[in-house]
Design an enzyme around this catalytic site. Sequence first.
Site, PDB file in Angstrom:
ATOM      1  CG  PHE A  27      -2.106  -0.898   1.067  1.00  0.00           C
ATOM      2  CD1 PHE A  27      -3.373  -0.386   0.890  1.00  0.00           C
ATOM      3  CD2 PHE A  27      -1.937  -2.280   1.061  1.00  0.00           C
ATOM      4  CE1 PHE A  27      -4.467  -1.228   0.720  1.00  0.00           C
ATOM      5  CE2 PHE A  27      -3.020  -3.135   0.888  1.00  0.00           C
ATOM      6  CZ  PHE A  27      -4.286  -2.600   0.715  1.00  0.00           C
ATOM      7  CB  VAL A  67      -2.225   5.814   0.529  1.00  0.00           C
ATOM      8  CG1 VAL A  67      -2.869   4.594  -0.096  1.00  0.00           C
ATOM      9  CG2 VAL A  67      -1.916   5.549   1.993  1.00  0.00           C
ATOM     10  CG  ASP A  76       3.918  -2.141   6.688  1.00  0.00           C
ATOM     11  OD1 ASP A  76       2.821  -2.584   6.274  1.00  0.00           O
ATOM     12  OD2 ASP A  76       4.150  -1.909   7.888  1.00  0.00           O
ATOM     13  CG  HIS A 131       7.491  -6.378  16.156  1.00  0.00           C
ATOM     14  ND1 HIS A 131       8.547  -5.502  16.298  1.00  0.00           N
ATOM     15  CD2 HIS A 131       6.413  -5.620  15.837  1.00  0.00           C
ATOM     16  CE1 HIS A 131       8.129  -4.272  16.078  1.00  0.00           C
ATOM     17  NE2 HIS A 131       6.830  -4.316  15.785  1.00  0.00           N
ATOM     18  CB  THR A 166       2.359  -4.058  22.809  1.00  0.00           C
ATOM     19  OG1 THR A 166       2.853  -4.324  21.486  1.00  0.00           O
ATOM     20  CG2 THR A 166       3.439  -3.399  23.638  1.00  0.00           C
ATOM     21  CD  GLU A 191       2.180  -5.108  14.846  1.00  0.00           C
ATOM     22  OE1 GLU A 191       2.869  -5.031  13.809  1.00  0.00           O
ATOM     23  OE2 GLU A 191       2.485  -4.565  15.922  1.00  0.00           O
TER      24      GLU A 191
END
Length: 288
Positions: A56, A58, A147, A169, A181, A237
Amino acid sequence: FFQQRQNSFTGENKSRGDVQTCTWWRAPVIWEGMFDAALYDQTHAKEGSSVALTVFAVGRYLDAYLETFLTSAECHFMLALPVTYYVFTDAPEKVPQVALGPRRSLKVIRVPKHSRWQDVSMMRMKAISDAIESDIRHRCTHVFCLDVDQEFTGRFGPEALGESVALLHAYYYNLPKWLFTYDHNPGSRAHMDTGDFYYHAAVFGGSWRSVKALTESCYQGITEDKRNGVEARWHDESHLNKYFWLHKPSRVLSPEYCWDRQIGDRKAIRVARHVFVFLPNISHIKLT
């Protein structure tokens, strides 16, 4: 077959005694030094594997990152296989013209413009699912979703392919679980008290069927949260982590496949295959 083949690399796995190379449900965790790159290239080519790479781009992210993302992918991403890039953007006319190699193509899909990156991040799940249904499933055996604010800096090959693929991660793979998290709000569909790992939504993939199931599930959870006036802690996520908690990935990628050079401790990282690119005047999703 590929699971059996991976498990046959016993000697190579032993050479990485410094890191976890297998989950408790027997999914391999892919690190440099534990696979035969040429074997994966040859086997997947023989089996007719092909890959859709969705990204993506944008707003300002298109101008800042897309060309670097695509040109570096042409140097490192799945070079042994046919690849179709699916660029989702609000400005198709601004997509750069990048020279593509043989058996590689690019498709541009217009998406609505959102004022918040959080909305772009969450709504991509529906866009990916729709693209798989309408086009990708007829062209490709596998899908990877990445990403755009990243650059390929090393091999990102068929060793990363699997039925369902998650990424550790980079900021959490070496931390205790109590620091992960997850979304702890019982009112969110993404709620979870604990998990196996903390997965990064910057990279995920698998067979087109598995990625379609994942994106549909995450979109349903996001939509239900919106109806209830809830937004998960880390948006898509958080929903992705919940999905992989309930549906274990068959393959887990080490942080080599999405590294941040700002991390000081990199003893385990022999190869940074894919890294974040930080540019001024571009706001980023908080990582820590």
